[in-house]
Design a protein around this motif. Sequence first.
Motif, PDB file in Angstrom:
ATOM      1  N   SER A   1       5.543  -2.488  -6.901  1.00  0.00           N
ATOM      2  CA  SER A   1       6.364  -2.759  -8.089  1.00  0.00           C
ATOM      3  C   SER A   1       6.400  -1.437  -8.684  1.00  0.00           C
ATOM      4  N   ARG A   2       5.471  -0.681  -8.873  1.00  0.00           N
ATOM      5  CA  ARG A   2       5.716   0.582  -9.582  1.00  0.00           C
ATOM      6  C   ARG A   2       6.259   1.564  -8.675  1.00  0.00           C
ATOM      7  N   LEU A   3       6.110   1.487  -7.429  1.00  0.00           N
ATOM      8  CA  LEU A   3       6.862   2.842  -6.600  1.00  0.00           C
ATOM      9  C   LEU A   3       8.138   1.872  -5.978  1.00  0.00           C
ATOM     10  N   HIS A   4       8.672   0.839  -6.366  1.00  0.00           N
ATOM     11  CA  HIS A   4       9.900   0.362  -5.772  1.00  0.00           C
ATOM     12  C   HIS A   4       9.915   0.137  -4.565  1.00  0.00           C
ATOM     13  N   LEU A   5       8.771  -0.375  -3.699  1.00  0.00           N
ATOM     14  CA  LEU A   5       8.402  -0.301  -2.340  1.00  0.00           C
ATOM     15  C   LEU A   5       8.208  -1.902  -2.087  1.00  0.00           C
ATOM     16  N   VAL A   6       8.315  -2.343  -0.694  1.00  0.00           N
ATOM     17  CA  VAL A   6       7.925  -3.555  -0.296  1.00  0.00           C
ATOM     18  C   VAL A   6       6.414  -3.595  -0.026  1.00  0.00           C
ATOM     19  N   GLU A   7       5.809  -4.726  -0.264  1.00  0.00           N
ATOM     20  CA  GLU A   7       4.570  -4.738  -0.182  1.00  0.00           C
ATOM     21  C   GLU A   7       3.845  -4.434   1.203  1.00  0.00           C
ATOM     22  N   GLY A   8       4.506  -4.877   2.426  1.00  0.00           N
ATOM     23  CA  GLY A   8       4.427  -4.370   3.462  1.00  0.00           C
ATOM     24  C   GLY A   8       4.339  -2.907   3.813  1.00  0.00           C
ATOM     25  N   THR A   9       5.202  -2.071   3.420  1.00  0.00           N
ATOM     26  CA  THR A   9       5.218  -0.744   3.302  1.00  0.00           C
ATOM     27  C   THR A   9       3.952  -0.162   2.545  1.00  0.00           C
ATOM     28  N   VAL A  10       3.456  -0.748   1.318  1.00  0.00           N
ATOM     29  CA  VAL A  10       2.201  -0.087   0.821  1.00  0.00           C
ATOM     30  C   VAL A  10       1.173  -0.437   1.609  1.00  0.00           C
ATOM     31  N   LYS A  11       1.088  -1.527   2.043  1.00  0.00           N
ATOM     32  CA  LYS A  11      -0.257  -1.817   3.038  1.00  0.00           C
ATOM     33  C   LYS A  11      -0.232  -0.676   4.211  1.00  0.00           C
ATOM     34  N   ALA A  12       0.664  -0.396   4.509  1.00  0.00           N
ATOM     35  CA  ALA A  12       0.615   0.699   5.513  1.00  0.00           C
ATOM     36  C   ALA A  12       0.547   2.020   5.194  1.00  0.00           C
ATOM     37  N   HIS A  13       0.913   2.326   4.014  1.00  0.00           N
ATOM     38  CA  HIS A  13       0.433   3.765   3.176  1.00  0.00           C
ATOM     39  C   HIS A  13      -0.935   3.436   2.973  1.00  0.00           C
ATOM     40  N   VAL A  14      -1.651   2.377   2.427  1.00  0.00           N
ATOM     41  CA  VAL A  14      -2.972   2.500   2.105  1.00  0.00           C
ATOM     42  C   VAL A  14      -4.034   2.572   3.445  1.00  0.00           C
ATOM     43  N   SER A  15      -3.357   2.051   4.518  1.00  0.00           N
ATOM     44  CA  SER A  15      -4.131   1.991   5.878  1.00  0.00           C
ATOM     45  C   SER A  15      -3.994   3.613   6.252  1.00  0.00           C
ATOM     46  N   ALA A  16      -3.020   4.146   5.930  1.00  0.00           N
ATOM     47  CA  ALA A  16      -2.867   5.662   6.253  1.00  0.00           C
ATOM     48  C   ALA A  16      -3.579   6.482   5.559  1.00  0.00           C
ATOM     49  N   VAL A  17      -3.877   6.239   4.090  1.00  0.00           N
ATOM     50  CA  VAL A  17      -4.611   6.882   3.255  1.00  0.00           C
ATOM     51  C   VAL A  17      -5.945   6.942   3.852  1.00  0.00           C
ATOM     52  N   LEU A  18      -6.382   5.794   3.804  1.00  0.00           N
ATOM     53  CA  LEU A  18      -7.741   5.546   4.301  1.00  0.00           C
ATOM     54  C   LEU A  18      -8.336   6.367   5.421  1.00  0.00           C
ATOM     55  N   ALA A  19      -7.325   6.147   6.450  1.00  0.00           N
ATOM     56  CA  ALA A  19      -7.543   6.996   7.564  1.00  0.00           C
ATOM     57  C   ALA A  19      -7.641   8.453   7.643  1.00  0.00           C
ATOM     58  N   LYS A  20      -6.588   9.106   6.640  1.00  0.00           N
ATOM     59  CA  LYS A  20      -6.815  10.683   6.513  1.00  0.00           C
ATOM     60  C   LYS A  20      -7.789  10.930   5.486  1.00  0.00           C
ATOM     61  N   LEU A  21      -8.345  10.194   4.800  1.00  0.00           N
ATOM     62  CA  LEU A  21      -9.405  10.554   3.785  1.00  0.00           C
ATOM     63  C   LEU A  21     -10.811  10.266   4.391  1.00  0.00           C
ATOM     64  N   GLY A  22     -10.738   9.609   5.591  1.00  0.00           N
ATOM     65  CA  GLY A  22     -11.945   9.066   6.222  1.00  0.00           C
ATOM     66  C   GLY A  22     -12.549   8.025   5.144  1.00  0.00           C
TER      67      GLY A  22
ATOM     68  N   ALA B   1      -6.218   3.391 -10.037  1.00  0.00           N
ATOM     69  CA  ALA B   1      -5.828   2.847 -11.132  1.00  0.00           C
ATOM     70  C   ALA B   1      -6.260   1.419 -11.121  1.00  0.00           C
ATOM     71  N   GLY B   2      -6.728   1.003 -10.001  1.00  0.00           N
ATOM     72  CA  GLY B   2      -7.339  -0.455  -9.679  1.00  0.00           C
ATOM     73  C   GLY B   2      -6.175  -1.544  -9.319  1.00  0.00           C
ATOM     74  N   LEU B   3      -5.088  -0.884  -9.005  1.00  0.00           N
ATOM     75  CA  LEU B   3      -3.797  -1.804  -8.896  1.00  0.00           C
ATOM     76  C   LEU B   3      -3.820  -2.395  -7.185  1.00  0.00           C
ATOM     77  N   SER B   4      -3.261  -3.589  -7.205  1.00  0.00           N
ATOM     78  CA  SER B   4      -3.337  -4.245  -6.098  1.00  0.00           C
ATOM     79  C   SER B   4      -2.040  -3.774  -5.347  1.00  0.00           C
ATOM     80  N   ASN B   5      -1.900  -4.333  -3.855  1.00  0.00           N
ATOM     81  CA  ASN B   5      -0.772  -3.763  -3.231  1.00  0.00           C
ATOM     82  C   ASN B   5       0.467  -4.147  -3.834  1.00  0.00           C
ATOM     83  N   ALA B   6       0.715  -5.481  -4.403  1.00  0.00           N
ATOM     84  CA  ALA B   6       1.758  -5.982  -4.750  1.00  0.00           C
ATOM     85  C   ALA B   6       2.284  -5.015  -6.438  1.00  0.00           C
ATOM     86  N   GLU B   7       0.890  -4.721  -7.017  1.00  0.00           N
ATOM     87  CA  GLU B   7       1.449  -3.896  -8.169  1.00  0.00           C
ATOM     88  C   GLU B   7       1.838  -2.485  -7.956  1.00  0.00           C
ATOM     89  N   ILE B   8       1.227  -1.858  -7.015  1.00  0.00           N
ATOM     90  CA  ILE B   8       1.847  -0.393  -6.408  1.00  0.00           C
ATOM     91  C   ILE B   8       3.067  -0.481  -5.963  1.00  0.00           C
TER      92      ILE B   8
END
Length: 214
Positions: A171-192, A162-169
Amino acid sequence: MLIADDEAMVRAGVRAILARDPHVEVVAEAGDGHEAIALTRAHRPDVVLMDIRMPGLDGLTAAARLHRESATVGLIMLTTFGQDEYVTRALEEGADGFLLKADDPRELLNGVRAVGAGGAYLSPRVAGRVIAGMRAHRAAHPHRSLARLTEREREVLAGLGAGLSNAEIASRLHLVEGTVKAHVSAVLAKLGARNRVEAAIAAYEADLVPPGRR
Protein backbone atom coordinates in the motif's frame (compact mmCIF):
# COMPACT_ATOMS: atom_id res chain seq x y z
CA MET A 1 -4.13 -19.48 15.41
CA LEU A 2 -2.78 -22.46 17.35
CA ILE A 3 -1.37 -22.49 20.90
CA ALA A 4 1.24 -25.13 21.78
CA ASP A 5 2.33 -25.47 25.41
CA ASP A 6 2.57 -28.49 27.69
CA GLU A 7 0.98 -26.60 30.62
CA ALA A 8 -2.81 -26.38 30.43
CA MET A 9 -2.90 -23.32 32.70
CA VAL A 10 -0.53 -21.45 30.39
CA ARG A 11 -2.68 -22.33 27.37
CA ALA A 12 -5.77 -21.12 29.20
CA GLY A 13 -4.06 -17.87 30.15
CA VAL A 14 -2.86 -17.23 26.61
CA ARG A 15 -6.31 -17.98 25.21
CA ALA A 16 -7.86 -15.52 27.70
CA ILE A 17 -5.47 -12.77 26.62
CA LEU A 18 -6.05 -13.41 22.92
CA ALA A 19 -9.81 -13.33 23.49
CA ARG A 20 -9.46 -9.57 24.00
CA ASP A 21 -8.96 -9.21 20.26
CA PRO A 22 -12.09 -10.16 18.29
CA HIS A 23 -9.98 -10.65 15.17
CA VAL A 24 -7.92 -13.46 16.73
CA GLU A 25 -9.43 -16.95 16.71
CA VAL A 26 -7.75 -19.88 18.46
CA VAL A 27 -8.56 -22.95 16.35
CA ALA A 28 -6.62 -25.56 18.33
CA GLU A 29 -4.35 -26.23 21.32
CA ALA A 30 -1.46 -28.68 21.53
CA GLY A 31 0.42 -30.10 24.50
CA ASP A 32 3.63 -31.10 22.75
CA GLY A 33 5.58 -30.61 19.54
CA HIS A 34 4.24 -33.69 17.75
CA GLU A 35 0.66 -32.66 18.44
CA ALA A 36 1.42 -29.09 17.35
CA ILE A 37 2.67 -30.32 13.97
CA ALA A 38 -0.33 -32.61 13.46
CA LEU A 39 -2.85 -29.91 14.40
CA THR A 40 -1.11 -27.31 12.25
CA ARG A 41 -1.37 -29.64 9.28
CA ALA A 42 -5.05 -30.25 10.03
CA HIS A 43 -6.17 -26.68 10.75
CA ARG A 44 -3.61 -24.61 8.77
CA PRO A 45 -3.60 -21.63 11.17
CA ASP A 46 -2.04 -18.32 10.16
CA VAL A 47 0.00 -18.19 13.38
CA VAL A 48 1.42 -20.85 15.72
CA LEU A 49 2.42 -19.78 19.23
CA MET A 50 4.91 -22.40 20.41
CA ASP A 51 6.49 -23.00 23.81
CA ILE A 52 10.18 -23.87 23.52
CA ARG A 53 10.43 -26.47 26.28
CA MET A 54 7.92 -29.27 25.80
CA PRO A 55 8.15 -33.04 26.40
CA GLY A 56 8.65 -35.40 23.50
CA LEU A 57 9.42 -32.95 20.74
CA ASP A 58 10.59 -29.50 21.81
CA GLY A 59 9.16 -26.32 20.31
CA LEU A 60 12.26 -25.29 18.40
CA THR A 61 12.46 -28.61 16.56
CA ALA A 62 8.72 -28.57 15.87
CA ALA A 63 8.95 -24.99 14.57
CA ALA A 64 11.79 -25.94 12.24
CA ARG A 65 9.73 -28.77 10.75
CA LEU A 66 6.71 -26.53 10.28
CA HIS A 67 8.84 -23.86 8.64
CA ARG A 68 10.24 -26.40 6.18
CA GLU A 69 6.74 -27.65 5.36
CA SER A 70 5.18 -24.20 4.96
CA ALA A 71 7.03 -20.91 5.03
CA THR A 72 3.69 -19.09 5.09
CA VAL A 73 2.73 -20.04 8.66
CA GLY A 74 3.75 -17.41 11.19
CA LEU A 75 5.79 -18.90 14.05
CA ILE A 76 6.10 -17.23 17.45
CA MET A 77 8.21 -18.80 20.17
CA LEU A 78 6.94 -18.26 23.72
CA THR A 79 9.17 -19.15 26.66
CA THR A 80 10.14 -18.41 30.23
CA PHE A 81 13.76 -18.30 29.16
CA GLY A 82 15.32 -15.48 27.16
CA GLN A 83 18.82 -16.90 26.78
CA ASP A 84 20.64 -15.72 23.70
CA GLU A 85 21.10 -19.26 22.40
CA TYR A 86 17.33 -19.80 22.42
CA VAL A 87 16.67 -16.54 20.60
CA THR A 88 19.35 -17.19 18.01
CA ARG A 89 18.24 -20.74 17.31
CA ALA A 90 14.58 -19.69 17.13
CA LEU A 91 15.39 -17.15 14.42
CA GLU A 92 17.60 -19.64 12.60
CA GLU A 93 14.76 -22.19 12.61
CA GLY A 94 12.43 -19.71 10.92
CA ALA A 95 10.59 -18.10 13.84
CA ASP A 96 8.94 -14.77 13.05
CA GLY A 97 8.54 -13.75 16.67
CA PHE A 98 9.98 -14.36 20.12
CA LEU A 99 8.06 -13.55 23.32
CA LEU A 100 8.66 -14.15 27.01
CA LYS A 101 5.97 -15.41 29.37
CA ALA A 102 6.97 -12.58 31.71
CA ASP A 103 6.12 -9.95 29.08
CA ASP A 104 3.17 -7.62 29.44
CA PRO A 105 0.03 -9.26 27.94
CA ARG A 106 -0.07 -6.42 25.42
CA GLU A 107 3.17 -7.73 23.94
CA LEU A 108 1.46 -11.04 23.22
CA LEU A 109 -1.37 -9.30 21.40
CA ASN A 110 1.06 -7.05 19.51
CA GLY A 111 3.19 -10.01 18.50
CA VAL A 112 0.28 -12.11 17.26
CA ARG A 113 -1.14 -9.19 15.29
CA ALA A 114 2.24 -8.38 13.72
CA VAL A 115 3.10 -11.94 12.72
CA GLY A 116 -0.45 -12.62 11.60
CA ALA A 117 -0.16 -9.67 9.22
CA GLY A 118 3.04 -11.09 7.73
CA GLY A 119 5.47 -9.14 9.90
CA ALA A 120 7.86 -10.01 12.71
CA TYR A 121 7.98 -9.23 16.43
CA LEU A 122 10.54 -9.51 19.22
CA SER A 123 9.99 -9.09 22.92
CA PRO A 124 11.48 -5.75 23.99
CA ARG A 125 13.37 -7.72 26.66
CA VAL A 126 15.42 -9.56 24.03
CA ALA A 127 15.40 -7.15 21.08
CA GLY A 128 18.42 -5.18 22.32
CA ARG A 129 20.54 -8.32 22.63
CA VAL A 130 19.49 -9.50 19.17
CA ILE A 131 20.50 -6.16 17.65
CA ALA A 132 23.86 -6.27 19.44
CA GLY A 133 24.48 -9.78 18.19
CA MET A 134 23.55 -8.84 14.65
CA ARG A 135 25.90 -5.85 14.72
CA ALA A 136 28.76 -8.07 15.79
CA HIS A 137 27.91 -10.60 13.09
CA ARG A 138 27.67 -7.94 10.40
CA ALA A 139 31.03 -6.47 11.47
CA ALA A 140 32.57 -9.90 10.93
CA HIS A 141 30.81 -10.30 7.54
CA PRO A 142 31.17 -6.95 5.72
CA HIS A 143 29.98 -8.47 2.42
CA ARG A 144 26.41 -8.12 3.64
CA SER A 145 26.08 -4.64 2.19
CA LEU A 146 23.03 -2.59 1.34
CA ALA A 147 24.91 -1.38 -1.72
CA ARG A 148 23.71 -4.53 -3.52
CA LEU A 149 20.07 -3.49 -3.18
CA THR A 150 18.13 -1.62 -5.82
CA GLU A 151 16.31 1.56 -4.83
CA ARG A 152 12.99 -0.28 -4.72
CA GLU A 153 14.50 -3.03 -2.56
CA ARG A 154 15.80 -0.38 -0.14
CA GLU A 155 12.26 1.01 0.11
CA VAL A 156 10.94 -2.48 0.87
CA LEU A 157 13.70 -2.95 3.45
CA ALA A 158 12.70 0.32 5.11
CA GLY A 159 9.17 -1.05 5.36
CA LEU A 160 10.46 -4.23 7.00
CA GLY A 161 12.42 -2.12 9.46
CA ALA A 162 9.26 -0.19 10.32
CA GLY A 163 7.51 -3.47 11.15
CA LEU A 164 5.12 -3.31 8.21
CA SER A 165 3.47 -6.38 6.73
CA ASN A 166 3.73 -7.16 3.01
CA ALA A 167 0.24 -5.73 2.48
CA GLU A 168 1.18 -2.50 4.26
CA ILE A 169 4.40 -2.16 2.27
CA ALA A 170 2.43 -2.75 -0.94
CA SER A 171 0.00 0.00 0.00
CA ARG A 172 2.79 2.42 0.88
CA LEU A 173 4.71 1.80 -2.36
CA HIS A 174 1.65 1.39 -4.60
CA LEU A 175 2.57 -2.18 -5.53
CA VAL A 176 0.70 -5.46 -5.57
CA GLU A 177 1.42 -7.74 -2.62
CA GLY A 178 2.92 -10.46 -4.82
CA THR A 179 5.54 -8.01 -6.07
CA VAL A 180 6.41 -7.05 -2.51
CA LYS A 181 6.87 -10.72 -1.59
CA ALA A 182 9.32 -11.08 -4.47
CA HIS A 183 11.22 -7.99 -3.34
CA VAL A 184 11.35 -9.27 0.24
CA SER A 185 12.84 -12.56 -0.96
CA ALA A 186 15.44 -10.67 -2.99
CA VAL A 187 16.32 -8.44 -0.03
CA LEU A 188 16.80 -11.42 2.28
CA ALA A 189 19.00 -13.17 -0.28
CA LYS A 190 21.19 -10.14 -0.98
CA LEU A 191 21.66 -9.30 2.70
CA GLY A 192 22.23 -12.91 3.68
CA ALA A 193 19.44 -12.42 6.22
CA ARG A 194 17.67 -15.54 7.41
CA ASN A 195 14.33 -13.88 8.12
CA ARG A 196 12.43 -10.60 8.35
CA VAL A 197 13.77 -9.92 11.83
CA GLU A 198 17.37 -9.83 10.63
CA ALA A 199 16.38 -7.70 7.63
CA ALA A 200 14.57 -5.27 9.94
CA ILE A 201 17.67 -4.96 12.10
CA ALA A 202 19.75 -4.25 8.99
CA ALA A 203 17.32 -1.48 8.06
CA TYR A 204 17.56 -0.06 11.57
CA GLU A 205 21.36 -0.05 11.47
CA ALA A 206 21.40 1.65 8.07
CA ASP A 207 19.11 4.44 9.34
CA LEU A 208 16.45 3.54 6.80
CA VAL A 209 13.76 3.68 9.49
CA PRO A 210 12.54 7.11 10.65
CA PRO A 211 12.81 7.52 14.44
CA GLY A 212 9.03 7.67 14.80
CA ARG A 213 8.64 4.21 13.22
CA ARG A 214 11.34 2.37 15.22
